[in-house]
Design a protein around this motif. Sequence first.
Motif, mmCIF file in Angstrom:
data_model
loop_
_atom_site.group_PDB
_atom_site.id
_atom_site.type_symbol
_atom_site.label_atom_id
_atom_site.label_comp_id
_atom_site.label_asym_id
_atom_site.label_seq_id
_atom_site.Cartn_x
_atom_site.Cartn_y
_atom_site.Cartn_z
ATOM 1 N N GLU A 194 0.799 -1.230 0.000
ATOM 2 C CA GLU A 194 0.000 0.000 0.000
ATOM 3 C C GLU A 194 0.827 1.272 0.000
ATOM 4 O O GLU A 194 0.730 2.093 0.935
ATOM 5 N N SER A 204 -1.079 4.351 1.035
ATOM 6 C CA SER A 204 -1.331 4.697 2.440
ATOM 7 C C SER A 204 -0.155 5.466 3.014
ATOM 8 O O SER A 204 -0.324 6.423 3.779
ATOM 9 N N GLN A 208 -1.605 8.900 3.837
ATOM 10 C CA GLN A 208 -1.839 8.983 5.279
ATOM 11 C C GLN A 208 -0.562 9.225 6.071
ATOM 12 O O GLN A 208 -0.606 9.819 7.137
ATOM 13 N N ASN A 248 -5.399 -4.934 -2.206
ATOM 14 C CA ASN A 248 -6.073 -4.884 -0.908
ATOM 15 C C ASN A 248 -7.384 -4.145 -1.114
ATOM 16 O O ASN A 248 -7.400 -3.054 -1.688
ATOM 17 N N TRP A 261 -16.365 3.529 6.302
ATOM 18 C CA TRP A 261 -16.026 2.143 5.963
ATOM 19 C C TRP A 261 -17.287 1.344 5.644
ATOM 20 O O TRP A 261 -17.660 0.421 6.358
ATOM 21 N N TRP A 316 -7.535 -10.458 5.708
ATOM 22 C CA TRP A 316 -6.910 -9.649 6.746
ATOM 23 C C TRP A 316 -7.828 -9.717 7.944
ATOM 24 O O TRP A 316 -8.921 -9.200 7.863
ATOM 25 N N GLU A 345 -3.672 -2.216 15.258
ATOM 26 C CA GLU A 345 -4.262 -1.575 14.079
ATOM 27 C C GLU A 345 -3.766 -0.114 13.982
ATOM 28 O O GLU A 345 -4.533 0.837 14.025
ATOM 29 N N PHE A 366 -9.377 -7.201 13.698
ATOM 30 C CA PHE A 366 -9.647 -7.759 12.369
ATOM 31 C C PHE A 366 -9.462 -9.275 12.322
ATOM 32 O O PHE A 366 -9.604 -9.868 11.258
HETATM 33 C C1 GBH Z 1 -4.537 -2.023 5.380
HETATM 34 O O1 GBH Z 1 -4.592 -0.645 5.394
HETATM 35 C C2 GBH Z 1 -3.156 -2.386 5.890
HETATM 36 O O2 GBH Z 1 -2.351 -2.993 4.899
HETATM 37 C C3 GBH Z 1 -3.178 -3.227 7.121
HETATM 38 O O3 GBH Z 1 -1.924 -3.177 7.723
HETATM 39 C C4 GBH Z 1 -4.278 -2.719 8.018
HETATM 40 O O4 GBH Z 1 -4.230 -3.349 9.268
HETATM 41 C C5 GBH Z 1 -5.599 -3.022 7.340
HETATM 42 O O5 GBH Z 1 -5.640 -2.483 6.047
HETATM 43 C C6 GBH Z 1 -6.811 -2.508 8.089
HETATM 44 O O6 GBH Z 1 -6.790 -1.110 8.185
HETATM 45 O O7 GBH Z 1 -9.160 6.743 10.245
HETATM 46 O O8 GBH Z 1 -10.922 5.654 9.005
HETATM 47 O O9 GBH Z 1 -8.832 6.136 7.914
HETATM 48 C C7 GBH Z 1 -5.716 -0.017 4.844
HETATM 49 C C8 GBH Z 1 -5.552 1.476 5.159
HETATM 50 C C9 GBH Z 1 -5.047 2.677 7.154
HETATM 51 C C10 GBH Z 1 -7.284 2.168 6.541
HETATM 52 C C11 GBH Z 1 -5.554 3.091 8.521
HETATM 53 C C12 GBH Z 1 -7.726 2.508 7.922
HETATM 54 C C13 GBH Z 1 -7.390 4.111 9.655
HETATM 55 C C14 GBH Z 1 -8.893 4.242 9.701
HETATM 56 N N1 GBH Z 1 -5.939 1.706 6.546
HETATM 57 N N2 GBH Z 1 -6.920 3.584 8.397
HETATM 58 S S1 GBH Z 1 -9.498 5.786 9.182
#
Ligand code: GBH
Length: 447
Positions: free
Chosen positions: A170, A173, A177, A292, A325, A401, A408, A417
Amino acid sequence: PAHGAPPLDRALLRRLGFSAATAAFQIEGARAEDGRSRSIWDDFVDTPGRVRDGSTADPGPDSYHRVAEDVALLAHLGVDQYRFSLSWVRVLPEGRPNPQGLAYYDRLVDRLLDAGITPTPTLYHWDLPSRLEADGGWLNRATAERFAQYVEVVADALGDRVRHWYTINEPVSTTLQGYAIGELAPGRTLLFDALPTAHHQLLAHGYAVRILRGHGATRIGIVNNHTQVLPASRSEEDLQAAYLYDLVHNRMFADPVLLGRYPDLEPYVSALPVHDGDLALISAPCDVYGVNYYNPTTVAAAAGPVPFEVVPTPGAPVTGFGPLWPIVPEALTAFLVDAKERYGEALPPVVIAENGASFPEPDQVDGPLDDADRIDYLRGHIGAVLDALRAGVRVDAYTVWSLLDNFEWADGYTQRFGLVHVDMATGRRTPKASYAWFRALIEEARS
Ligand code: GBH
């Protein structure tokens, strides 16, 4: 509903490999053991206020000390593959190979092979060495070259037994982020000035492909995080915003890998630090394309430095992360069919490298958790993959996942998860109902 949904088509299920995924920083714990040095995630979790529940990922699931237990859980589950990640700061803590760090991955790989499970490690899942961040991290082209040195070490150590590799997890991300809005490590807020980190991560991917090929790898792929983008309305502004979001989130990371060029995103693309030869390296053919997928994204126009915003998807149920989500399995089919149309023969077989959901769940349990909502989510999305197969998309494997509840990221342990519940105080693992369900699904596919 968990018990009322139609059964999944066995003939199609048979065409998929099954896997479960984790990542080093999220499961290993043991942050100060056996010569490991610090990554940007150590710095992030040690900064008060960054992680929602103040947790530090240590010990967490403590997988550093529980190789046998984790492999037994995978073996009983019946997966063909295990996607885990390698920690750069265990392998090369001070820029030199660390035998103790490598020995951990040796043990893991050997146990997996003994259990008949194919190891499919990811080289980089977000834990950049802090010493490289001090020199600009992914903003600095030299980080991609350092990454290549790390890949050489890993390929020398494991390449005799590991043939299947994922390169970077990713990159979007990390760029958006990590460097643009600062929700993830390294917590920078550079907005569009973060875009060079996209190019440098893709360059790192390209170096890795070249090195792994030289070590006999037979199945290599990047892992991109994709989403189907839906405009909030048919207004010209919202359509424009959705188009831009799709470019930044999906195509910035897929087009260079699959087509050898960046999408038309001016003025940002001409500002990317692309050198002669970079795009040829980045687009060297891969064997699989890792996707993903968690949810679609509804996008509206916004005023301000970033001209789009993510808004709730009307009418969709949501996961534990809340309104942004949404649960829409058909959006996964739509994304895969669109990708097949856009990229055609340039798209190698797709591996769903992550898919799963978090729901409010207790920190402690005294038996299998009845996570029917997770079963619904997984059934819906596996069904969506089968629909993509019906539509002629080549999909090779499906990965959940995650194997375990784990750290997390900025949400700490507030989002779980796992197919397996983990008591973070004791490390105790308790398979959930979804574990038994996924096991039965794999068994059915193999029967
Ligand atoms: C993936 O990220 C990652 O590869 C994995 O490590 C992670 O555990 C999994 O998905 C679940 O998140 O504040 O609503 O944005 C996906 C990107 C980054 C999305 C963190 C969720 C925080 C929630 N993720 N993000 S939010």
